[in-house]
Design a protein around this motif. Structure first.
Motif, PDB file in Angstrom:
ATOM      1  N   THR A  99      63.443  50.077  40.360  1.00  0.00           N
ATOM      2  CA  THR A  99      64.036  49.574  41.611  1.00  0.00           C
ATOM      3  C   THR A  99      63.062  49.743  42.771  1.00  0.00           C
ATOM      4  N   ARG A 100      61.860  50.310  42.461  1.00  0.00           N
ATOM      5  CA  ARG A 100      60.911  50.635  43.528  1.00  0.00           C
ATOM      6  C   ARG A 100      59.932  49.501  43.805  1.00  0.00           C
ATOM      7  N   LEU A 101      59.830  49.086  45.080  1.00  0.00           N
ATOM      8  CA  LEU A 101      58.814  48.104  45.476  1.00  0.00           C
ATOM      9  C   LEU A 101      57.563  48.877  45.883  1.00  0.00           C
ATOM     10  N   GLN A 102      56.413  48.483  45.358  1.00  0.00           N
ATOM     11  CA  GLN A 102      55.179  49.217  45.662  1.00  0.00           C
ATOM     12  C   GLN A 102      54.057  48.254  46.022  1.00  0.00           C
ATOM     13  N   SER A 103      53.172  48.729  46.896  1.00  0.00           N
ATOM     14  CA  SER A 103      51.976  47.928  47.191  1.00  0.00           C
ATOM     15  C   SER A 103      50.966  48.211  46.069  1.00  0.00           C
ATOM     16  N   PRO A 104      50.013  47.292  45.844  1.00  0.00           N
ATOM     17  CA  PRO A 104      49.005  47.544  44.805  1.00  0.00           C
ATOM     18  C   PRO A 104      48.281  48.870  45.032  1.00  0.00           C
ATOM     19  N   LEU A 105      47.966  49.184  46.273  1.00  0.00           N
ATOM     20  CA  LEU A 105      47.184  50.402  46.544  1.00  0.00           C
ATOM     21  C   LEU A 105      47.929  51.665  46.116  1.00  0.00           C
ATOM     22  N   ALA A 106      49.266  51.614  46.190  1.00  0.00           N
ATOM     23  CA  ALA A 106      50.062  52.786  45.809  1.00  0.00           C
ATOM     24  C   ALA A 106      49.930  53.085  44.316  1.00  0.00           C
ATOM     25  N   ARG A 107      49.483  52.111  43.537  1.00  0.00           N
ATOM     26  CA  ARG A 107      49.371  52.322  42.087  1.00  0.00           C
ATOM     27  C   ARG A 107      47.937  52.634  41.659  1.00  0.00           C
ATOM     28  N   LEU A 108      47.029  52.657  42.639  1.00  0.00           N
ATOM     29  CA  LEU A 108      45.615  52.879  42.308  1.00  0.00           C
ATOM     30  C   LEU A 108      45.266  54.367  42.409  1.00  0.00           C
ATOM     31  N   ASN A 109      44.611  54.876  41.372  1.00  0.00           N
ATOM     32  CA  ASN A 109      44.094  56.250  41.408  1.00  0.00           C
ATOM     33  C   ASN A 109      42.615  56.162  41.821  1.00  0.00           C
ATOM     34  N   TRP A 110      42.326  56.528  43.078  1.00  0.00           N
ATOM     35  CA  TRP A 110      40.969  56.370  43.633  1.00  0.00           C
ATOM     36  C   TRP A 110      39.969  57.236  42.888  1.00  0.00           C
ATOM     37  N   PHE A 111      40.401  58.440  42.530  1.00  0.00           N
ATOM     38  CA  PHE A 111      39.496  59.368  41.847  1.00  0.00           C
ATOM     39  C   PHE A 111      39.010  58.751  40.520  1.00  0.00           C
ATOM     40  N   GLU A 112      39.962  58.198  39.783  1.00  0.00           N
ATOM     41  CA  GLU A 112      39.612  57.569  38.500  1.00  0.00           C
ATOM     42  C   GLU A 112      38.684  56.362  38.720  1.00  0.00           C
ATOM     43  N   LEU A 113      38.962  55.613  39.786  1.00  0.00           N
ATOM     44  CA  LEU A 113      38.123  54.448  40.087  1.00  0.00           C
ATOM     45  C   LEU A 113      36.684  54.886  40.369  1.00  0.00           C
ATOM     46  N   LEU A 114      36.525  55.891  41.225  1.00  0.00           N
ATOM     47  CA  LEU A 114      35.180  56.334  41.608  1.00  0.00           C
ATOM     48  C   LEU A 114      34.424  56.926  40.428  1.00  0.00           C
ATOM     49  N   LEU A 115      35.178  57.524  39.508  1.00  0.00           N
ATOM     50  CA  LEU A 115      34.562  58.115  38.319  1.00  0.00           C
ATOM     51  C   LEU A 115      34.022  57.042  37.371  1.00  0.00           C
ATOM     52  N   ASN A 116      34.733  55.919  37.295  1.00  0.00           N
ATOM     53  CA  ASN A 116      34.401  54.884  36.310  1.00  0.00           C
ATOM     54  C   ASN A 116      33.509  53.765  36.836  1.00  0.00           C
ATOM     55  N   LEU A 117      33.655  53.443  38.122  1.00  0.00           N
ATOM     56  CA  LEU A 117      33.028  52.227  38.641  1.00  0.00           C
ATOM     57  C   LEU A 117      31.498  52.178  38.470  1.00  0.00           C
ATOM     58  N   PRO A 118      30.760  53.250  38.813  1.00  0.00           N
ATOM     59  CA  PRO A 118      29.296  53.144  38.712  1.00  0.00           C
ATOM     60  C   PRO A 118      28.824  52.854  37.283  1.00  0.00           C
TER      61      PRO A 118
END
Ligand SMILES: Cc1cc2nc3c(=O)[nH]c(=O)nc-3n(C[C@H](O)[C@H](O)[C@H](O)COP(=O)(O)OP(=O)(O)OC[C@H]3O[C@@H](n4cnc5c(N)ncnc54)[C@H](O)[C@@H]3O)c2cc1C
Length: 409
Positions: A99-118
Motif C-alpha cells: 500500500t506504500r507509494l515510494q519514489s525511486p530514490l527511496a528504494r536505492l541503496n547508495w552504499f551498494e551503488l558506490l561499491l559496485n559502480l566503479p
C-alpha cells in the motif's frame, strides 16, 4: 465468395506502426502499387487509443513516443508536419509496494551503488548480457532486485530480467524540433492513422490474411473474401503470426520465427471523475510483486473533469472483478466511481539474450529474397525501433526492386 484476383507490386500484412512505416517508405520512394492488409477494423496494432469522449482518450497500449524516434518523426514531418504532436507534461513514476507509494530514490541503496559502480563501469558489457547481469553489475544485486527489476518489468510489460541489455537505452540522435516526450493530438493511434491518411498505398482493414503461398513471380495471399497476388511480400505482424503465415512459402524462416516467445499482458483501463481519485498525480506506477506490472496514467495530459488509468496486469492472475477491485484499492475509489472501463489483451515478444543471434540468422536467411520482415522483435520493442527496422527493410525492398528492373531491361 472470392472476388477476382487482385495484383499488387507489394502487399504488407499488418497495419501497425511497422507495416505502415514500411508501406509509406516503400511507396514514397517509388512507383510500386502497394496494399496494407490489416486484420482489425482499426489501424495501429499496439497503438490503441480508447476515445472515450471528444477531447478525452486513454491509451490501451503504447502511451509515449520520444524525439529519439527520428525515422518516425522524419516520416511524419514529410507527410504532414509535426503540429499535431502533443507534449506530455513532466510527471514522475512511483513504486507501489503493497500500500506504500515510494519514489525511486527511496528504494536505492547508495552504499551498494558506490561499491559496485566503479568495477561495473570498467567490466560490464551490454553485448551478450541480460538486464539482470548488466545492471546488476553496475548497481549491485540488491539494488537491481529492489529498484530496477520491477521498473524494467513495468517498462517492458513482462518479467524482464533475462531481456537483452543491448536492446534498452541505446544512445540515439534526437530531433530537437520535436518535444522530448509526446503523443498525438488524438492519441497514439492517431499517429498511425495520420501515416495512412492520403498515402499513396491502399489499406484494407478487417482483412485477416489466412495463408500465403509462393507462385511463379511472387506470392498469393488469401483472406476471408479475397485472393491477392504480389511480387514482394512484407510481413509486419508479431513473430508468431509471421511464422504461421510463412510456413508454406518460407519454412526455414518460419521455423526460426516460431521459436520467439511471446508475453501476454491483460490490460484494463478505467475512467474516473478527477475529484474521486485519491492517488496523487503521477505519470504511472511500478508494481512491486503486484498483480500488475505497471499503471499508466493520463495525468501528463490533464483534463478538467476526468482522469484515466491503464493497468497492465500479469496474465492469468486475476479475473475481471478482482482486477476492478485491485484498481479501486490503488486509486482509492469505490466501484461506482468508475465512469467507464475497458479490457484488452496485449502481446509483446519476450526475447532473451540469445535472441540477438537468432535475428541475425533470420536477416541472413531473408537477404536476397522478395520477402521482407519487420516488427518489434528485430532490434527492440519501442515504436521508434519498429520505425527504424521498417525504414531499413523498405530500403532493401527498393534496392531489390531496382536490381530486378535493371536485370529485366
Ligand atoms: C502495453 C504496451 C505498452 C507499450 N508502451 C510503449 C510506449 O509507451 N512507447 C513505445 O515506444 N512503445 C511502447 N510499446 C511497444 C510498441 O507499441 C509496439 O512494440 C509496437 O507498436 C509494435 O508495432 P508493430 O507494428 O510491430 O506490431 P503491432 O502493433 O502488433 O501490429 C501488428 C498488426 O498486424 C495485424 N495482424 C496480425 N495478424 C494479421 C493477419 N493475419 N492479417 C492481417 N493483419 C494481421 C494486427 O492486428 C496488428 O494491427 C508498448 C506495447 C504495449 C503492448
Amino acid at each position: 465468395m472470392f472476388r477476382p484476383m487482385d495484383q499488387y507490386d507489394l502487399i504488407i500484412v499488418g497495419g501497425g506502426i511497422s507495416g505502415l512505416t514500411l508501406a509509406a517508405r516503400a511507396a514514397y520512394g517509388n512507383r510500386l502499387s502497394s496494399l496494407v492488409l490489416e486484420k482489425e477494423q482499426r489501424l495501429g496494432g499496439c497503438l490503441h487509443t480508447w476515445r472515450v469522449e471528444p477531447g478525452f482518450w486513454v491509451e490501451l497500449g503504447a502511451h509515449t513516443a520520444y524525439n529519439s524516434y527520428k525515422n518516425l518523426l522524419q516520416l511524419l514531418q514529410e507527410r504532414r508536419g509535426l503540429d499535431d504532436l502533443v507534449e506530455r507534461r513532466k510527471l514522475g513514476y512511483r513504486y507501489l509496494d503493497g500500500t506504500r507509494l515510494q519514489s525511486p530514490l527511496a528504494r536505492l541503496n547508495w552504499f551498494e551503488l558506490l561499491l559496485n559502480l566503479p568495477i561495473g563501469l570498467a567490466r560490464a558489457r551490454k553485448t551478450a548480457a541480460s538486464l539482470a547481469e548488466y545492471y546488476g553489475a553496475l548497481f549491485g544485486r540488491g539494488n537491481y532486485a529492489r529498484l530496477l527489476s520491477p521498473a524494467f518489468a513495468a517498462v517492458l510489460s513482462q518479467p524482464a530480467d533475462g531481456f537483452p541489455a543491448q536492446w534498452l537505452f541505446r544512445r540515439k540522435p534526437r530531433m530537437k524540433s520535436a518535444p522530448r516526450k509526446y503523443t498525438w493530438v488524438s492519441g497514439l493511434q492517431g499517429l498511425a492513422e495520420a501515416i495512412a491518411e492520403g498515402a499513396p498505398f491502399e489499406v484494407s482493414s478487417g482483412a485477416a490474411v489466412t495463408s500465403v503461398k509462393r507462385v511463379a513471380d511472387g506470392y498469393e495471399l488469401t483472406t476471408d473474401s479475397r485472393r491477392l497476388r504480389c511480387r514482394y511480400l512484407a510481413v509486419a505482424t508479431s513473430a508468431d503470426v509471421a511464422a504461421h503465415l510463412l510456413i508454406q512459402a518460407h519454412p526455414e524462416i518460419a521455423t526460426r520465427l516460431s521459436t520467439i516467445p511471446m508475453a501476454e499482458i491483460e490490460s484494463m483501463a478505467v475512467v474516473v471523475p478527477a475529484q474521486r481519485v485519491r492517488l496523487p498525480e503521477v505519470a504511472g506506477l511500478i508494481g512491486v510483486d503486484d498483480a500488475f506490472y505497471s499503471v499508466v496514467s493520463r495525468d501528463p495530459l490533464p483534463h478538467p473533469r476526468l482522469r484515466g488509468f491503464t493497468f497492465h496486469f500479469r496474465p492469468r492472475r486475476l479475473d475481471t472483478d478482482s482486477k476492478l477491485e485491485r484498481i479501486c484499492a490503488v486509486l482509492g475509489i469505490r466501484p461506482d466511481d468508475i465512469a467507464a472501463w475497458r479490457e484488452v489483451q496485449n502481446r509483446l515478444p519476450a526475447p532473451k539474450v540469445e535472441h540477438v543471434a537468432l535475428m541475425a540468422e533470420i536477416d541472413a536467411l531473408i537477404s536476397g529474397k522478395t520477402v521482407f520482415l519487420t516488427g518489434n522483435y528485430f532490434h527492440g520493442l519501442s515504436i521508434g525501433d519498429c520505425a527504424d527496422r521498417s525504414t531499413r527493410e523498405a530500403l532493401r525492398l527498393l534496392k531489390t526492386h531496382e536490381h530486378k528492373e535493371k536485370h529485366h531491361a
